[in-house]
Design an enzyme around this catalytic site. Structure first.
Site, PDB file in Angstrom:
ATOM      1  N   GLU A   1      -0.603  -8.744   4.896  1.00  0.00           N
ATOM      2  CA  GLU A   1      -0.409  -8.935   6.336  1.00  0.00           C
ATOM      3  C   GLU A   1      -1.719  -8.882   7.107  1.00  0.00           C
ATOM      4  OE1 GLU A   1      -0.481  -4.549   5.770  1.00  0.00           O
ATOM      5  OE2 GLU A   1       0.299  -6.251   4.646  1.00  0.00           O
TER       6      GLU A   1
ATOM      7  N   HIS B   1      -2.937  -5.392   1.269  1.00  0.00           N
ATOM      8  CA  HIS B   1      -2.352  -5.698   2.574  1.00  0.00           C
ATOM      9  C   HIS B   1      -2.380  -7.202   2.827  1.00  0.00           C
ATOM     10  CE1 HIS B   1      -2.233  -1.525   4.182  1.00  0.00           C
ATOM     11  NE2 HIS B   1      -3.272  -1.347   3.384  1.00  0.00           N
TER      12      HIS B   1
ATOM     13  N   CYS C   1       0.844  -1.198   0.000  1.00  0.00           N
ATOM     14  CA  CYS C   1       0.000   0.000   0.000  1.00  0.00           C
ATOM     15  C   CYS C   1       0.882   1.252   0.000  1.00  0.00           C
ATOM     16  CB  CYS C   1      -0.984  -0.044   1.159  1.00  0.00           C
ATOM     17  SG  CYS C   1      -2.401   1.075   0.942  1.00  0.00           S
TER      18      CYS C   1
END
Length: 204
Positions: free
Chosen positions: A182, A180, A83
């Site tokens: 994660e 994202h 991002c």
């Protein structure tokens, strides 16, 4: 060396730092939080997390990290940017302010907030390069890649409102994603980063 824990820095100036730390912990990496130039001294790779790109660029300057980080990247240090991290690693920010100078680690031009505001956040399952099973991608005020340099490989596209946009790319040992991983608990891009360190034997 087999079994050697790789020392990976996570830029810890702003953004979703803890989620990247958790992903790297799961993979057995030695994680170092990078806030000052000296924190780069013994890391073999860097993760630049999502956050607010304008703020992150200002903090890079105020912490005096911009120059040493750029030098390490130019020397071949593997990097993963998600991002806002993708914006920082890019060569050109199409809709940025004149004083927003990215690190130029990957030859792409990006557009900030390409898919709308926070309320326009969305999720999608994407085929990403050779990762095998689809990646569940979380897009939050996400940028998109508008131009790819000759040596940059597009790894994934997403179709929104009938338009296909590149949202993951790689050049050498630098990988970037608009989304994202994660936040979805998918560690494969982080593993790719660790594989880059092992393959390139990059040491500070």
């Amino acid at each position: 060396m087999p079994g050697l824990a790789r020392r990976v820095g996570v830029l810890a100036l702003q953004g979703d730092v803890s989620e990247h730390v958790a992903a790297l912990d799961r993979l057995g990496a030695e994680v170092r939080l990078v806030r000052l130039p000296r924190d780069l001294d013994d890391v073999e790779a860097i993760v630049i997390p999502g956050g607010e790109s304008t703020t992150l660029m200002m903090l890079l300057d105020s912490s005096e990290l911009r120059s040493p980080l750029a030098l390490r990247l130019r020397a071949g240090m593997p990097a993963l940017g998600t991002c806002a991290g993708m914006i920082l690693l890019s060569r050109e920010v199409l809709d940025g302010r004149p004083d927003q100078l990215p690190l130029g680690a990957i030859d792409i031009a990006v557009r900030r907030n390409a898919f709308g505001r926070q309320t326009d956040s969305f999720e999608a399952d994407l085929e990403v390069g050779a990762l095998g099973a689809p990646v569940h991608a979380v897009f939050i005020r996400a940028p998109s890649i508008e131009r790819l340099g000759d040596d940059v490989v597009a790894l994934a596209n997403v179709v929104v409102a009938g338009e296909s946009r590149v949202v993951c790319a790689r050049e050498g040992v630098v990988t970037v994603a608009s989304f994202h991983p994660e936040l979805a608990g998918d560690d494969r891009l982080h593993q790719l980063l660790l594989d880059d360190v092992a393959a390139n034997s990059v040491h500070p």
